[in-house]
Design an enzyme around this catalytic site. Structure first.
Site, PDB file in Angstrom:
ATOM      1  N   GLN A 123       0.849  -1.203   0.000  1.00 19.27           N
ATOM      2  CA  GLN A 123       0.000   0.000   0.000  1.00 19.27           C
ATOM      3  C   GLN A 123       0.875   1.240   0.000  1.00 19.27           C
ATOM      4  O   GLN A 123       0.390   2.350  -0.117  1.00 19.27           O
ATOM      5  CB  GLN A 123      -0.871   0.015   1.260  1.00 19.27           C
ATOM      6  CG  GLN A 123      -1.816  -1.155   1.374  1.00 19.27           C
ATOM      7  CD  GLN A 123      -2.431  -1.207   2.776  1.00 19.27           C
ATOM      8  OE1 GLN A 123      -3.355  -0.478   3.098  1.00 19.27           O
ATOM      9  NE2 GLN A 123      -1.907  -2.076   3.614  1.00 19.27           N
ATOM     10  N   HIS A 141      -1.377   1.406  -4.386  1.00 20.05           N
ATOM     11  CA  HIS A 141      -1.786   2.815  -4.353  1.00 20.05           C
ATOM     12  C   HIS A 141      -0.934   3.698  -5.252  1.00 20.05           C
ATOM     13  O   HIS A 141      -0.962   4.915  -5.123  1.00 20.05           O
ATOM     14  CB  HIS A 141      -1.738   3.347  -2.908  1.00 20.05           C
ATOM     15  CG  HIS A 141      -2.796   2.758  -2.031  1.00 20.05           C
ATOM     16  ND1 HIS A 141      -2.666   2.622  -0.664  1.00 20.05           N
ATOM     17  CD2 HIS A 141      -4.028   2.262  -2.323  1.00 20.05           C
ATOM     18  CE1 HIS A 141      -3.771   2.071  -0.157  1.00 20.05           C
ATOM     19  NE2 HIS A 141      -4.604   1.834  -1.150  1.00 20.05           N
ATOM     20  N   ASN A 235       2.958  -7.196  13.344  1.00 16.39           N
ATOM     21  CA  ASN A 235       2.563  -5.831  13.696  1.00 16.39           C
ATOM     22  C   ASN A 235       2.973  -5.559  15.142  1.00 16.39           C
ATOM     23  O   ASN A 235       3.241  -6.483  15.899  1.00 16.39           O
ATOM     24  CB  ASN A 235       1.036  -5.662  13.530  1.00 16.39           C
ATOM     25  CG  ASN A 235       0.631  -4.212  13.324  1.00 16.39           C
ATOM     26  OD1 ASN A 235       0.991  -3.333  14.102  1.00 16.39           O
ATOM     27  ND2 ASN A 235      -0.113  -3.950  12.262  1.00 16.39           N
TER      28      ASN A 235
END
Ligand code: NAD
Length: 276
Positions: A123, A141, A235
């Site tokens: 992204q 993107h 994460n």
């Protein structure tokens, strides 16, 4: 001490126990699923580039405290006042010019080089995966490498365009816009198609440093999961995906976790080839 995350659904407990101390058992299991998977795809977000000095939208940062992304990152805002938005874009361009890939980007490039990673769907618009050596990068993107004319569509190399006068303009006098999508713009058709194909046929998806709230990118792990892929999430914290989509969650900085995983995969392959 970092928090441990337990996925009751699968009975798998995972995460870092403390600084630099990763669950060895979990590491080995991840190494094995990556080695054995028919097709591994990485899906990355802003978090993978935080350790390169590019702030994500959520953590504490200079850029987004000064410029609210919701105010500056919509196509309506750009069209209404390109000069104002270019004030933010110029600072972002300077930040991107100073940034270099970190160990997480390099680990993914190494995994691809070993023939174990099919593609990176990102992204991000910062170009750091390519700079690290990844070859198949799907830029969901778009990219900050180029600028595109809003009138004639001509593409320019960003570094070849002076930002002394804002907004920069095309030879045809049209306003130049970075060749990435602003909120409210459609996803580049080719990248969208390719990303869906990759997500739909992978056996393992590594979901790295994304809050998974930006649509339609956040649909990709869901699609992969529906098609039977194992979702390994990396994460610092829980996300929308953690409880219902991810099979495994590795909690900690992407650079450290990916370096450990890819280092162990490389070692396992090396040992195997020496034994044969
Ligand atoms: P986000 O800012 O919404 O979320 C970032 C995620 O990364 C968070 O879940 C955070 O916990 C995690 N994270 C932060 N540091 C980490 C680290 N060191 N290791 C592992 N995880 C870490 O980002 P998003 O989900 O990608 O969505 C934001 C949108 O803005 C996307 O379209 C993104 O591409 C764009 N964006 C791009 C950049 C870039 O190109 N580098 C930077 C900011 C925003």
């Amino acid at each position: 001490m970092r928090k441990r995350v337990t996925l009751v659904k699968y009975g798998i407990s995972s995460g870092f126990r403390g600084e630099g101390e990763m669950d060895e058992d979990l590491l080995q299991k991840t190494v094995e699923i990556v080695r054995r998977a028919k097709r591994v795809v990485a899906f990355t977000g802003a978090g993978i580039s935080v350790e390169s000095g590019i702030p994500d939208f959520r953590g504490p940062s200079g850029l987004w405290e000064k410029f609210d992304p919701m105010e500056y990152a919509t196509i309506e805002a750009f069209q209404a006042n390109p000069k104002k938005v270019w004030g933010m874009l110029k600072e972002m361009a300077q930040l991107l010019d100073r940034s270099r890939p970190n160990a997480a980007h390099r680990a993914l490039a190494h995994l691809e080089e070993m023939g174990l990673l099919s593609s990176v769907i990102t992204q991000n618009i910062d170009d750091l995966h390519r700079e690290a050596g990844s070859r198949r990068v799907i830029e969901f993107h778009g990219t900050s490498r180029n600028l595109v004319c809003m009138i004639c569509g001509r593409i320019y190399d960003r570094r070849a365009v002076t930002l002394d006068t804002l907004p920069p303009r095309c030879a045809c006098s049209g306003v130049l816009k970075p060749n990435f999508v602003f909120f409210g713009e459609p996803i580049p058709w080719g990248a969208h198609l390719e990303a869906k194909e990759e997500a739909g046929r992978c056996g393992v998806m590594l979901v790295i440093g994304t809050s998974a709230v930006v649509s339609p990118a956040c649909d990709l792990p869901v699609l992969a999961k529906k098609q039977g892929a194992v979702i390994v999430e990396i994460n610092l914290e829980e996300t929308q995906l953690t409880r219902y989509i991810s099979n495994w969650i590795l909690t900690g900085p992407a650079s450290e976790i990916l370096s450990r995983i890819v280092g162990a995969v490389s070692e396992a392959i090396h040992c195997r080839s020496q034994a044969v």
